[in-house]
Motif scaffolding. Structure first.
Motif, short mmCIF file in Angstrom:
data_model
loop_
_atom_site.label_atom_id
_atom_site.label_comp_id
_atom_site.label_asym_id
_atom_site.label_seq_id
_atom_site.Cartn_x
_atom_site.Cartn_y
_atom_site.Cartn_z
N UNK A 100 0.83 -1.20 0.00
CA UNK A 100 0.00 0.00 0.00
C UNK A 100 0.87 1.26 0.00
N UNK A 101 1.98 1.19 -0.69
CA UNK A 101 2.83 2.36 -0.92
C UNK A 101 2.62 2.75 -2.38
N UNK A 102 2.14 3.95 -2.61
CA UNK A 102 1.77 4.34 -3.96
C UNK A 102 2.62 5.47 -4.52
N UNK A 103 3.62 5.90 -3.76
CA UNK A 103 4.54 6.93 -4.24
C UNK A 103 5.91 6.28 -4.40
N UNK A 104 6.45 6.37 -5.60
CA UNK A 104 7.73 5.76 -5.91
C UNK A 104 8.69 6.84 -6.39
N UNK A 105 9.95 6.70 -6.01
CA UNK A 105 10.95 7.61 -6.56
C UNK A 105 12.21 6.82 -6.89
N UNK A 106 13.00 7.39 -7.79
CA UNK A 106 14.28 6.79 -8.13
C UNK A 106 15.18 7.87 -8.72
N UNK A 107 16.46 7.56 -8.75
CA UNK A 107 17.44 8.40 -9.41
C UNK A 107 17.82 7.68 -10.69
N UNK A 137 16.09 12.88 -10.71
CA UNK A 137 15.11 12.26 -9.83
C UNK A 137 13.84 12.08 -10.65
N UNK A 138 13.23 10.91 -10.52
CA UNK A 138 11.97 10.65 -11.19
C UNK A 138 10.99 10.10 -10.16
N UNK A 139 9.72 10.41 -10.34
CA UNK A 139 8.69 9.97 -9.42
C UNK A 139 7.52 9.35 -10.18
N UNK A 140 6.78 8.53 -9.45
CA UNK A 140 5.60 7.89 -10.01
C UNK A 140 4.56 7.74 -8.91
N UNK A 141 3.32 8.06 -9.23
CA UNK A 141 2.21 7.78 -8.33
C UNK A 141 1.47 6.58 -8.92
#
Length: 143
Positions: A100-107, A137-141
């Motif tokens: 139930x983690x819906x925020x993702x980030x990465x470099x 940095x990139x993010x995804x919901x």
């Protein structure tokens, strides 16, 4: 080999040797990342995805930190272009949904931006240098 089936979720404790094989080949040897930057305290607390070939040899890996940060994604050069990176990322995104983690980030290395954009990741911020390599940095919901 069906790629999605080939990805295993493993712990550092049980699979460190296999994970090190891939990361040493890709990051330390191929990309010249200093060894002291490659290994850190986060390996022990992360979930790792591992792909092995039909002979049981490790060919790809990625890790997921407890805070939803994906990193250390690597596929051996001779195995690239076969969908393994997509399979690794998909598996880690599935783990996040189960948590139930819906925020993702990465470099992302700048050369990998198009790969991550295919999954819906968006650039968040300016380019920076990490281990001598340009990143963003990139993010995804996850919906």
């Amino acid at each position: 080999m069906r790629h999605a089936d080939a990805v295993q979720i493993v712990s550092w404790e049980e699979a460190a040797t296999a994970l090190r094989v891939v990361r040493t080949a890709v990051f330390i040897r191929e990309q010249q990342v200093p060894e002291e930057l490659e290994w850190d305290q986060f390996d022990a607390i992360s979930v790792h995805a591992l792909v092995v070939n039909s002979a049981g040899q490790p060919v790809g890996t990625a890790r997921l930190l407890p805070d939803g940060h994906i990193g250390r994604m690597a596929v051996l050069k001779e195995w690239r272009g076969q969908g393994l990176g997509s399979a690794l990322l998909t598996k880690l995104l599935q783990v996040l949904v189960k948590r139930h983690q819906f925020q993702v980030q990465l470099h992302a290395q700048t050369s990998a931006i198009p790969f991550y954009k295919k999954f819906g990741f968006e650039i968040a911020g300016e380019e920076f240098i990490e281990a001598g390599i340009p990143h963003v940095k990139m993010t995804l919901s996850i919906k």
